[in-house]
Design a protein around this motif. Structure first.
Motif, short mmCIF file in Angstrom:
data_model
loop_
_atom_site.label_atom_id
_atom_site.label_comp_id
_atom_site.label_asym_id
_atom_site.label_seq_id
_atom_site.Cartn_x
_atom_site.Cartn_y
_atom_site.Cartn_z
N LEU A 4 44.45 -15.60 -27.36
CA LEU A 4 43.95 -15.22 -26.83
C LEU A 4 44.45 -13.54 -25.69
O LEU A 4 43.22 -12.89 -25.70
N THR A 5 45.34 -13.35 -25.98
CA THR A 5 46.12 -11.82 -25.57
C THR A 5 45.52 -11.17 -26.40
O THR A 5 44.89 -9.84 -26.43
N VAL A 6 45.50 -11.89 -28.08
CA VAL A 6 45.65 -10.75 -29.23
C VAL A 6 43.89 -10.95 -29.19
O VAL A 6 42.78 -9.52 -29.46
N LEU A 7 42.99 -12.13 -28.84
CA LEU A 7 41.59 -11.66 -29.34
C LEU A 7 41.07 -10.67 -27.85
O LEU A 7 39.80 -9.81 -27.71
N LEU A 8 41.74 -10.72 -26.77
CA LEU A 8 40.80 -9.72 -25.43
C LEU A 8 41.49 -8.43 -25.60
O LEU A 8 40.48 -7.59 -25.38
N ASN A 9 42.27 -7.90 -26.56
CA ASN A 9 43.05 -6.57 -26.96
C ASN A 9 41.97 -6.20 -28.04
O ASN A 9 41.13 -4.99 -27.87
N SER A 39 37.23 -2.75 -29.02
CA SER A 39 36.09 -2.54 -29.96
C SER A 39 34.14 -2.63 -29.08
O SER A 39 33.73 -1.88 -29.13
N GLY A 40 34.43 -2.71 -27.64
CA GLY A 40 34.02 -2.21 -26.15
C GLY A 40 34.08 -0.99 -26.25
O GLY A 40 33.18 -0.28 -25.73
#
Length: 81
Positions: free
Chosen positions: A53-58, A63-64
């Motif tokens: 989840l930490t990697v996904l959040l980053n 990208s956002g």
């Protein structure tokens, strides 16, 4: 505020040492051993999903920001024409 926080930590630390928390503190300060952090992540599902989840959040955050920046630059360019 910082000094008050430091004072509270010192008070709680002394209280726990008097209660026998010194043994737990020594055990917590021991090194993990020969295995590395990745073995620990793959062995414990909870830590694994926190890492995912930490990697996904980053990735989403980075990208956002890129997409928002591109959109903003396009709008400004269109407004200046």
């Amino acid at each position: 505020m910082l000094l008050v926080s430091i004072a509270i930590v010192c008070i709680v630390d002394r209280r726990e040492i008097r209660r026998g928390g010194a043994e737990a503190a020594r055990e917590a300060s021991r090194p993990l051993g020969a295995e590395g952090g990745f073995q620990l992540l793959f062995r414990d599902r909870y830590l694994f999903w926190i890492a995912v989840l930490t990697v996904l959040l980053n990735v989403v955050n980075t990208s956002g920001e890129y997409v928002l920046d591109k959109l903003l630059l396009e709008r400004v360019d269109c407004a200046l024409r």
